[in-house]
Scaffold this motif. Structure first.
Motif, PDB file in Angstrom:
ATOM      1  N   VAL A  73       0.880  -1.172   0.000  1.00  0.00           N
ATOM      2  CA  VAL A  73       0.000   0.000   0.000  1.00  0.00           C
ATOM      3  C   VAL A  73       0.913   1.215   0.000  1.00  0.00           C
ATOM      4  O   VAL A  73       1.655   1.442   0.959  1.00  0.00           O
ATOM      5  N   TRP A  76      -2.436  -4.507   5.863  1.00  0.00           N
ATOM      6  CA  TRP A  76      -2.739  -3.105   5.565  1.00  0.00           C
ATOM      7  C   TRP A  76      -3.624  -3.046   4.330  1.00  0.00           C
ATOM      8  O   TRP A  76      -3.465  -3.828   3.400  1.00  0.00           O
ATOM      9  N   LYS A  77      -4.547  -2.077   4.322  1.00  0.00           N
ATOM     10  CA  LYS A  77      -5.461  -1.876   3.209  1.00  0.00           C
ATOM     11  C   LYS A  77      -5.584  -0.380   2.966  1.00  0.00           C
ATOM     12  O   LYS A  77      -5.738   0.401   3.914  1.00  0.00           O
ATOM     13  N   ALA A  78      -5.515   0.034   1.696  1.00  0.00           N
ATOM     14  CA  ALA A  78      -5.676   1.459   1.370  1.00  0.00           C
ATOM     15  C   ALA A  78      -7.085   1.886   1.757  1.00  0.00           C
ATOM     16  O   ALA A  78      -8.039   1.133   1.618  1.00  0.00           O
ATOM     17  N   GLN A  79      -7.193   3.109   2.223  1.00  0.00           N
ATOM     18  CA  GLN A  79      -8.508   3.605   2.623  1.00  0.00           C
ATOM     19  C   GLN A  79      -9.022   4.596   1.624  1.00  0.00           C
ATOM     20  O   GLN A  79      -8.327   5.310   0.987  1.00  0.00           O
ATOM     21  N   LEU A 122       1.384   5.049   0.297  1.00  0.00           N
ATOM     22  CA  LEU A 122       0.683   6.202   0.854  1.00  0.00           C
ATOM     23  C   LEU A 122       1.403   7.484   0.462  1.00  0.00           C
ATOM     24  O   LEU A 122       2.562   7.686   0.827  1.00  0.00           O
ATOM     25  N   ALA A 177      -4.259   4.436   5.488  1.00  0.00           N
ATOM     26  CA  ALA A 177      -4.499   3.007   5.303  1.00  0.00           C
ATOM     27  C   ALA A 177      -5.041   2.478   6.621  1.00  0.00           C
ATOM     28  O   ALA A 177      -4.914   3.126   7.663  1.00  0.00           O
TER      29      ALA A 177
END
Length: 190
Positions: free
Chosen positions: A110, A187-190, A112, A118
């Protein structure tokens, strides 16, 4: 002569004061951008039938793009600041606690950009079935956004009604009972 201890404020790094052969470094939980360039905080919590989930948010507070790979590296600390003896189960291994799709998703990178966020989450059960040991309760999270990155320690705080978190927001404890394990989502992108 009494030792002098200088405290940091407004995001300024702590200043060490010397007293004889001992260096005193204040422990300050202050807002600001940590050395990693990623600030981590609690986002929201859910609890049902003994299963607990705490979502965490990472913000790139630096000026350069940052990459989060895989899972955060975390430890839970007790009320005295000592690490709890807890197994951290990442990804599919967290099914040992409960099978939750977000936790078993494959990890990736991910990226940023400055200001981007995230999310990740931790999962545990509040089960106490071993009366020979006191229950384990995590009151602070010691975390590196990725393994090997500088660590930061914080008390997870969640304000009521989705308001922004503040220093006086209620603290969330990670009440593991006697389970001795916690799951971590990628982790995940928001």
């Amino acid at each position: 002569m009494l030792p002098l201890l200088l405290l940091a404020a407004c995001g300024t790094p702590p200043v060490a004061a010397r007293s004889g052969d001992i260096t005193l470094v204040p422990t300050v939980e202050a807002p600001g951008c940590p050395e990693s360039g990623i600030a981590v905080s609690a986002l929201e919590a859910e609890a049902a039938s003994g299963l607990r989930v705490l979502s965490l948010k990472a913000v790139n507070c630096g000026t350069e793009p940052r990459t989060l790979t895989g899972y955060p590296d975390l430890r839970l600390l007790d009320a005295d600041g000592r690490p709890l003896d807890v197994r951290v189960l990442t990804g599919a291994a967290s099914a040992e606690i409960s099978s939750v799709e977000a936790f078993t998703a494959p990890p990736g990178d991910v990226v940023l950009q400055p200001g981007a966020t995230a999310t990740t989450a931790v999962l545990w059960r509040n089960t106490y079935d071993d009366v020979s040991q006191p229950p384990q309760v995590g009151v602070r999270i010691d975390i590196a956004p990725v393994e090997g990155a500088p660590r930061q320690t914080f008390t997870p705080r969640l304000p009521p009604n989705g308001e922004p978190s503040r220093v006086d927001s209620p603290a969330v404890t990670l009440d593991l009972g006697s389970t001795g394990r916690i799951g971590v989502a990628p982790w995940k992108a928001q």
